[in-house]
Motif scaffolding. Structure first.
Motif, PDB file in Angstrom:
ATOM      1  N   ALA A  28      39.442  50.860  31.890  1.00 20.17           N
ATOM      2  CA  ALA A  28      39.995  50.274  30.666  1.00 20.17           C
ATOM      3  C   ALA A  28      39.008  49.294  30.033  1.00 20.17           C
ATOM      4  O   ALA A  28      38.973  49.136  28.818  1.00 20.17           O
ATOM      5  N   ASN A  43      45.637  44.296  23.067  1.00 16.81           N
ATOM      6  CA  ASN A  43      46.698  45.306  22.995  1.00 16.81           C
ATOM      7  C   ASN A  43      46.210  46.663  23.439  1.00 16.81           C
ATOM      8  O   ASN A  43      46.856  47.374  24.198  1.00 16.81           O
ATOM      9  N   ARG A  44      45.031  47.027  22.942  1.00 17.03           N
ATOM     10  CA  ARG A  44      44.506  48.342  23.280  1.00 17.03           C
ATOM     11  C   ARG A  44      44.168  48.410  24.769  1.00 17.03           C
ATOM     12  O   ARG A  44      44.389  49.431  25.418  1.00 17.03           O
ATOM     13  N   ASN A  67      40.864  43.046  21.389  1.00 16.71           N
ATOM     14  CA  ASN A  67      41.451  44.349  21.708  1.00 16.71           C
ATOM     15  C   ASN A  67      42.441  44.291  22.869  1.00 16.71           C
ATOM     16  O   ASN A  67      42.624  45.275  23.569  1.00 16.71           O
ATOM     17  N   HIS A 127      45.645  46.728  27.188  1.00 19.59           N
ATOM     18  CA  HIS A 127      46.912  46.886  27.910  1.00 19.59           C
ATOM     19  C   HIS A 127      47.412  48.323  27.798  1.00 19.59           C
ATOM     20  O   HIS A 127      47.919  48.898  28.762  1.00 19.59           O
ATOM     21  N   TYR A 128      47.245  48.870  26.608  1.00 19.10           N
ATOM     22  CA  TYR A 128      47.698  50.239  26.395  1.00 19.10           C
ATOM     23  C   TYR A 128      46.941  51.199  27.319  1.00 19.10           C
ATOM     24  O   TYR A 128      47.528  52.094  27.911  1.00 19.10           O
ATOM     25  N   SER A 129      45.623  50.989  27.456  1.00 22.20           N
ATOM     26  CA  SER A 129      44.837  51.831  28.359  1.00 22.20           C
ATOM     27  C   SER A 129      45.357  51.720  29.792  1.00 22.20           C
ATOM     28  O   SER A 129      45.499  52.714  30.490  1.00 22.20           O
ATOM     29  N   LEU A 130      45.647  50.470  30.212  1.00 18.45           N
ATOM     30  CA  LEU A 130      46.183  50.288  31.566  1.00 18.45           C
ATOM     31  C   LEU A 130      47.502  51.040  31.704  1.00 18.45           C
ATOM     32  O   LEU A 130      47.766  51.677  32.725  1.00 18.45           O
ATOM     33  N   SER A 131      48.327  50.978  30.648  1.00 20.88           N
ATOM     34  CA  SER A 131      49.637  51.627  30.731  1.00 20.88           C
ATOM     35  C   SER A 131      49.489  53.148  30.734  1.00 20.88           C
ATOM     36  O   SER A 131      50.401  53.853  31.136  1.00 20.88           O
ATOM     37  N   LEU A 132      48.360  53.647  30.291  1.00 18.07           N
ATOM     38  CA  LEU A 132      48.143  55.098  30.303  1.00 18.07           C
ATOM     39  C   LEU A 132      47.443  55.542  31.589  1.00 18.07           C
ATOM     40  O   LEU A 132      46.936  56.644  31.674  1.00 18.07           O
ATOM     41  N   GLY A 133      47.395  54.653  32.561  1.00 12.20           N
ATOM     42  CA  GLY A 133      46.898  55.047  33.880  1.00 12.20           C
ATOM     43  C   GLY A 133      45.452  54.689  34.163  1.00 12.20           C
ATOM     44  O   GLY A 133      44.904  55.080  35.188  1.00 12.20           O
ATOM     45  N   ALA A 134      44.805  53.942  33.235  1.00 13.24           N
ATOM     46  CA  ALA A 134      43.406  53.578  33.465  1.00 13.24           C
ATOM     47  C   ALA A 134      43.296  52.560  34.598  1.00 13.24           C
ATOM     48  O   ALA A 134      44.151  51.686  34.732  1.00 13.24           O
ATOM     49  N   ILE A 191      44.854  41.516  34.050  1.00 16.48           N
ATOM     50  CA  ILE A 191      45.049  40.922  32.731  1.00 16.48           C
ATOM     51  C   ILE A 191      44.031  39.793  32.533  1.00 16.48           C
ATOM     52  O   ILE A 191      43.776  39.013  33.446  1.00 16.48           O
TER      53      ILE A 191
END
Lengths: 261, 209
Positions: A173, A158-159, A156, A161-168, A254
């Motif tokens: 995350a 990608n998901r 997961n 990273h996506y959570s981190l990019s959404l401010g988590a 990461i």
């Protein structure tokens, strides 16, 4: 009640039983003969070693030596955890050792002090077998939990990273994956508690009954030990995940690539 | 002169031995809208991942809001940069659970504007039952639109949009591009092969070695 000894001759008689699987293997799958003989020999040698070793340890019954032996058990369990999962041994050894130590020791001492009310908390006869039961169970669960957690994280990425990019934050995350691996790990432990005694009598209880304890006493011990195992397993698993997270993610949050073998 | 939000300073990218981008320089100011073009494999997507800390330059540095972007400052950058990628094949549960999870992060808590969510869903052609659908059952275009909606709902200082219209039909491409481009104070860095983004106030920048 009388304890029935097994003489060495009787033990030899038990080996005769092995002729049945050997004969069946000969007919269906001759390769199994070799494997069976190797496995049985290993079991005999290992258990003989443990028998002699425990006899010495019990006779000596020195608190310091006993604790040292527990530490050796923890190191072996940690090594086994990391080599069973496809992860980098060096990076995760220390966090795994700490998770086994903290998770199992805390419950062990509470158990010996408040449940069994031992006069000597470090008495080898209780310390080693009880710790062994805690450790054996938390070992299996720690392998499943660390293995599944990092497998899920990798799958997961990608998901995540996506959570981190959404401010988590990092822990926010990671949480869904930790939860999932927690669930995968502890479900069997919960299930085994709910079926115990119906499907099979647990080994410890069986041993106590054969050794002459009353079934009620054996059941009390079994209930206590099951609770102890569950608590120490859960603690080990949670501490294991959180301790390894510390060394398996970089400062950017990461997942490090070099933790996988 | 507007304040500079994001700056790439002599950034180079290599994949193994092969250098795909060398000494890339770019300053992005508030209100800028920049379209990055170039052959595939030229490192455009990698450039957009850098401010989020998901990729690092082989050499060179980045600044965000005047500060060097490193492992300390990246966490703040992530809160202020929206990164929307083409690859949103990420979630197994329902769209609603996904939204709940994102708005449970302490940074986003209390920010979910359900009216805005409803308006955006309608604008991008969704029916209401989309919220109960499993993420895994959505088409590529639907996932893309959900990703776009999430970035807009959270609201950031700068939007890095990596091929966000690639799986949409032409009517939706137009709607999405217009939505972003009509908001004149938004800062946009876009990677796209769709002509729809090439409007007069969009600066096209060729990214090649």
């Amino acid at each position: 009640m009388e304890v029935y000894d097994i003489s060495y001759l009787s033990l030899l008689a038990c080996f005769l039983l092995l002729l049945i699987p050997l004969a069946i293997s000969y007919y269906f799958k001759p390769e199994f003969i070799r494997e069976t003989i190797i496995s049985v020999s290993r079991m005999v040698v290992q258990l003989a070693f443990v028998g002699v070793f425990l006899t010495l340890l019990f006779e000596l019954n020195n608190s310091f030596v006993n604790l040292l032996w527990l530490l050796v058990m923890v190191l072996m369990a940690s090594h086994s955890t990391i080599s069973d999962v496809k992860l980098n041994l060096k990076k995760l050894m220390l966090p795994t050792v700490i998770s086994f130590l903290v998770g199992n020791f805390l419950v062990l001492f509470y158990f010996n002090m408040f449940v069994i009310n031992l006069e000597n908390l470090f008495d080898a006869r209780f310390l080693i077998p009880i710790f062994g039961m805690f450790l054996g169970n938390s070992l299996r669960s720690n392998i499943v939990s660390i293995d599944s957690f990092y497998e899920i994280m990798k799958r997961n990425e990608n998901r995540y990273h996506y959570s981190l990019s959404l401010g988590a934050k990092k822990h926010e995350a990671i949480l869904p994956y930790a939860k999932k691996s927690f669930e995968i790990t502890l479900k069997p432990s919960i299930a085994s508690m709910s079926t115990i005694g119906i499907v099979a009598l647990p080994g410890m209880m069986t041993g106590q009954i054969i050794a002459g304890s009353s079934p009620i006493l054996a059941v009390k011990y079994q209930i206590a030990i099951m609770i102890g195992i569950y608590v120490s397993t859960m603690m080990t698993v949670v501490i294991g995940i959180f301790m390894t997270i510390h060394s398996s993610f970089d400062n950017y949050g990461i997942l490090k690539k070099d933790i996988f073998r | 002169m507007n304040s500079e939000l994001l700056k790439y300073n002599d950034v180079s990218i290599s994949y193994g031995e092969k250098e795909v981008l060398s000494n890339f320089n770019l300053e992005i100011h508030k209100g800028d809208r920049i379209l990055l073009k170039g052959r595939s494999g030229a490192g455009k997507s990698t450039l957009l991942k850098m401010p989020m800390g998901f990729a690092h330059p082989t050499s060179g540095i980045l600044y965000f809001n005047g500060e060097l972007l490193d492992s300390n400052t990246v966490w703040d950058a992530r809160k202020r940069i929206a990164y929307v990628s083409q690859d949103l094949d990420i979630y197994e549960d329902s769209v609603n659970e996904f939204i709940e999870e994102v708005f449970s992060y302490s940074f986003n808590e209390g920010k979910l504007d359900r009216n805005k969510l409803r308006r955006l869903l309608v604008y991008l052609g969704f029916k209401k039952d989309i919220l109960n659908m499993k993420f895994a059952d959505l088409s590529g275009g639907e996932k893309q639109r959900i990703g776009i909606i999430m970035s807009v709902l959270i609201g950031k200082d700068i939007y890095l949009l990596d091929e966000i219209t690639s799986s949409l039909d032409s009517a939706l491409k137009e709607k999405v591009a217009n939505y972003f481009l009509e908001r004149k104070d938004w800062t946009l860095v876009i990677i796209s092969h769709d002509d729809i983004w090439e409007k007069e106030d969009v600066k096209v920048l060729q990214v090649d070695v």
